[in-house]
Design a protein around this motif. Structure first.
Motif, PDB file in Angstrom:
ATOM      1  N   SER B   4      28.105 -44.119  19.959  1.00 50.25           N
ATOM      2  CA  SER B   4      27.536 -42.820  20.326  1.00 50.25           C
ATOM      3  C   SER B   4      26.953 -42.811  21.727  1.00 50.25           C
ATOM      4  CB  SER B   4      26.446 -42.438  19.318  1.00 50.25           C
ATOM      5  OG  SER B   4      25.473 -43.464  19.241  1.00 50.25           O
ATOM      6  N   SER B   5      26.753 -43.977  22.332  1.00 52.09           N
ATOM      7  CA  SER B   5      26.222 -44.000  23.699  1.00 52.09           C
ATOM      8  C   SER B   5      26.600 -45.317  24.345  1.00 52.09           C
ATOM      9  CB  SER B   5      24.702 -43.828  23.711  1.00 52.09           C
ATOM     10  OG  SER B   5      24.077 -45.060  23.394  1.00 52.09           O
ATOM     11  N   GLU B   6      26.658 -45.325  25.656  1.00 46.95           N
ATOM     12  CA  GLU B   6      26.939 -46.559  26.385  1.00 46.95           C
ATOM     13  C   GLU B   6      26.237 -46.496  27.724  1.00 46.95           C
ATOM     14  OE1 GLU B   6      31.007 -47.888  26.629  1.00 46.95           O
ATOM     15  OE2 GLU B   6      30.723 -48.753  28.620  1.00 46.95           O
ATOM     16  N   GLN B   7      25.463 -47.561  28.047  1.00 49.42           N
ATOM     17  CA  GLN B   7      24.887 -47.608  29.391  1.00 49.42           C
ATOM     18  C   GLN B   7      24.947 -49.039  29.917  1.00 49.42           C
ATOM     19  OE1 GLN B   7      20.645 -46.940  29.768  1.00 49.42           O
ATOM     20  NE2 GLN B   7      20.301 -47.286  27.597  1.00 49.42           N
ATOM     21  N   ARG B   8      25.140 -49.112  31.237  1.00 46.74           N
ATOM     22  CA  ARG B   8      25.166 -50.415  31.892  1.00 46.74           C
ATOM     23  C   ARG B   8      23.782 -50.673  32.470  1.00 46.74           C
ATOM     24  NH1 ARG B   8      29.931 -52.959  35.506  1.00 46.74           N
ATOM     25  NH2 ARG B   8      28.766 -54.676  36.452  1.00 46.74           N
ATOM     26  N   GLU B  17      25.014 -47.927  21.541  1.00 49.21           N
ATOM     27  CA  GLU B  17      24.547 -47.577  20.199  1.00 49.21           C
ATOM     28  C   GLU B  17      25.745 -47.254  19.337  1.00 49.21           C
ATOM     29  OE1 GLU B  17      20.385 -45.498  20.323  1.00 49.21           O
ATOM     30  OE2 GLU B  17      21.690 -44.518  21.792  1.00 49.21           O
ATOM     31  N   PHE B  18      25.680 -47.680  18.062  1.00 48.52           N
ATOM     32  CA  PHE B  18      26.791 -47.396  17.161  1.00 48.52           C
ATOM     33  C   PHE B  18      26.270 -46.978  15.790  1.00 48.52           C
ATOM     34  CE2 PHE B  18      26.073 -52.027  16.602  1.00 48.52           C
ATOM     35  CZ  PHE B  18      25.957 -52.111  15.225  1.00 48.52           C
ATOM     36  N   GLY B  25      23.048 -49.004  14.717  1.00 46.73           N
ATOM     37  CA  GLY B  25      22.849 -50.320  15.330  1.00 46.73           C
ATOM     38  C   GLY B  25      23.051 -50.264  16.824  1.00 46.73           C
ATOM     39  N   ILE B  26      22.823 -51.423  17.463  1.00 45.68           N
ATOM     40  CA  ILE B  26      22.971 -51.541  18.917  1.00 45.68           C
ATOM     41  C   ILE B  26      23.763 -52.812  19.206  1.00 45.68           C
ATOM     42  CG2 ILE B  26      21.776 -51.621  21.144  1.00 45.68           C
ATOM     43  CD1 ILE B  26      19.260 -50.590  19.722  1.00 45.68           C
ATOM     44  N   LEU B  27      24.695 -52.701  20.139  1.00 41.54           N
ATOM     45  CA  LEU B  27      25.504 -53.846  20.569  1.00 41.54           C
ATOM     46  C   LEU B  27      25.270 -54.070  22.060  1.00 41.54           C
ATOM     47  CD1 LEU B  27      27.837 -55.956  20.191  1.00 41.54           C
ATOM     48  CD2 LEU B  27      29.426 -54.066  20.687  1.00 41.54           C
ATOM     49  N   TRP B  28      25.004 -55.322  22.433  1.00 44.71           N
ATOM     50  CA  TRP B  28      24.862 -55.693  23.848  1.00 44.71           C
ATOM     51  C   TRP B  28      25.986 -56.669  24.195  1.00 44.71           C
ATOM     52  CZ3 TRP B  28      20.681 -55.491  20.450  1.00 44.71           C
ATOM     53  CH2 TRP B  28      19.627 -54.626  20.779  1.00 44.71           C
ATOM     54  N   THR B  29      26.677 -56.421  25.289  1.00 40.87           N
ATOM     55  CA  THR B  29      27.754 -57.314  25.713  1.00 40.87           C
ATOM     56  C   THR B  29      27.694 -57.508  27.231  1.00 40.87           C
ATOM     57  OG1 THR B  29      29.195 -55.368  25.793  1.00 40.87           O
ATOM     58  CG2 THR B  29      29.404 -56.776  23.858  1.00 40.87           C
ATOM     59  N   PRO B  30      28.299 -58.602  27.725  1.00 41.73           N
ATOM     60  CA  PRO B  30      28.377 -58.771  29.183  1.00 41.73           C
ATOM     61  C   PRO B  30      29.273 -57.685  29.783  1.00 41.73           C
ATOM     62  CG  PRO B  30      28.918 -60.826  28.012  1.00 41.73           C
ATOM     63  CD  PRO B  30      28.897 -59.730  26.996  1.00 41.73           C
ATOM     64  N   ALA B  31      28.873 -57.134  30.923  1.00 35.92           N
ATOM     65  CA  ALA B  31      29.692 -56.107  31.578  1.00 35.92           C
ATOM     66  C   ALA B  31      31.053 -56.673  31.951  1.00 35.92           C
ATOM     67  CB  ALA B  31      28.972 -55.584  32.821  1.00 35.92           C
TER      68      ALA B  31
END
Lengths: 254, 254
Positions: B4-8, B17-18, B25-31
């Motif tokens: 539902s959202s994505e920010q760098r 956010e998912f 929930g929230i997912l964090w990944t390397p850019a």
């Protein structure tokens, strides 16, 4: 302080044997150390009274990690009554009593009188020796404060932490053969502590070690408990300890 | 799984956010993550049932350290009955009972029935949710095994360590509000564990936490005890935990 040998090891660590009066010891420094560079922090490496020769591989492994990876200096000395140093009769008797008691008790719970007879004279003799060696080491070019102490005979570490203000952080190996008087001294320790406890240590009483950790007066104290038996401290704890000293001796968040 | 959202973020971490069904929930990944790079190990970040919004700053701080410094992916989910998710009456009742009991007991010693009523339904619901989210996360491009779990509600961590073979290492926060049934499950945990214990935790019973550490069946388990009260885990433990995962999820001796 008289240096009797010097060799450059393949990790660019210089190892020198020395004597100060009747005290033999070993100093490890970075090969790149010069009077012009910033003075290296110093780690004093303690060990159980089993003789420097027998302990050498473990001590040198720790020292070379501190020197090669962190640029510290590191030193150790022979304990009184051990290795090549003259025995004294009371200590020999106390050791024989301890061995007999541990064989009988089989759980490592040994009476206070035996512990006092074994440990208190060792602490009383070793601590001033460490301080005399420290005076000399800090006068060498390239070695400066601050100073950390790490390693065995936890009672020596406790006493040094209380009486020697140049020692600003200590990494201790939690044992239970601690005289009641030293347990009381532990309450007066205020420097940051990093304490290793072998959870399944066949030679130490776990609850006594936890009680000692609880007694330390330090505002920053960390206990690391691992499996592996008395001599089975995991390899990764070597660098955990080094990073503890890096935080407190250099201010760098390594 | 719906994003539902994505920010760098400014540390080159991408935060998304998912929702999966009714689970946010929230997912964090390397850019830099791409389908072509080696799949990133994944850390599941657990937390106490206080709502994801309230916990966000602490969780994001840990996640961004794992992602920015180690190249891992990290994810968290809202627990059932918390935050924006529908309440269920029994859980609300159990929480009220717990608050009342802790206020009366003042030492954090709470009866087993209250703990069972509060924790067991939470574990029974949260664990399959974590597993469903894990299925989805591991199907995303650039995220692969192995998987670590870290964080609060230790009972959820224990159950996941027993039932979910994709989780190969766990960092747990030692609490004492552990149902007897979960204590027994702890004996069946065999993966490497990194356990944080706040030595002066006003909300947990120290001896119960030590007993739980003792009960874990893992051959490699490390306990880190520190001062600072329930929420006062020292800052340096963030990286100690990350290095534990680096050892077990990447095989690198960081």
């Amino acid at each position: 302080m008289h240096f009797s040998s010097e060799q450059r090891l393949d990790d660019d660590v210089v190892e020198r044997e020395f004597t100060l009066g009747e005290i033999p010891g070993i100093l490890w420094t970075p090969a790149a150390l010069s009077p012009d560079s910033a003075p290296a922090p110093l780690i004093l490496i303690g060990h159980p009274p089993l003789g420097l020769g027998r302990m050498y591989p473990r001590l040198a492994g720790r020292a070379r990690h501190y020197v090669a990876e962190y640029g510290f200096a590191a030193a150790t000395i022979e304990l009184p009554g051990c290795g090549v140093r003259p025995r004294w009769a009371a200590a020999e008797q106390a050791r024989a009593d301890l061995r007999r008691a541990m064989a009988m008790e089989s759980g490592g719970v040994v009476g206070g009188e035996i512990i006092d007879a074994l440990i208190l004279p060792l602490v009383d003799r070793a601590v001033p020796e460490w301080q005399a060696v420290l005076d000399e080491l800090l006068s060498l070019p390239g070695i400066g404060g601050p100073v950390g102490y790490e390693g065995g005979v936890i009672s020596i570490g406790v006493r040094l932490a209380v009486v020697e203000p140049r020692i600003v952080a200590a990494g201790l190996f939690a044992g239970s053969l601690v005289p009641a008087a030293v347990f009381e001294e532990a309450r007066r320790v205020t420097i940051p502590l990093h304490v290793l406890l072998q959870w399944d240590d066949e030679g130490n009483d776990r609850q006594a070690a936890l009680d000692l950790f609880d007694a330390f007066g330090s505002r920053e104290k960390t206990l690391h408990a691992n499996l592996g038996g008395h001599t089975g401290v995991p390899q990764f704890e070597l660098d955990t300890g080094a990073r503890f000293f890096a935080r407190h001796l250099t201010g760098e968040p390594r």
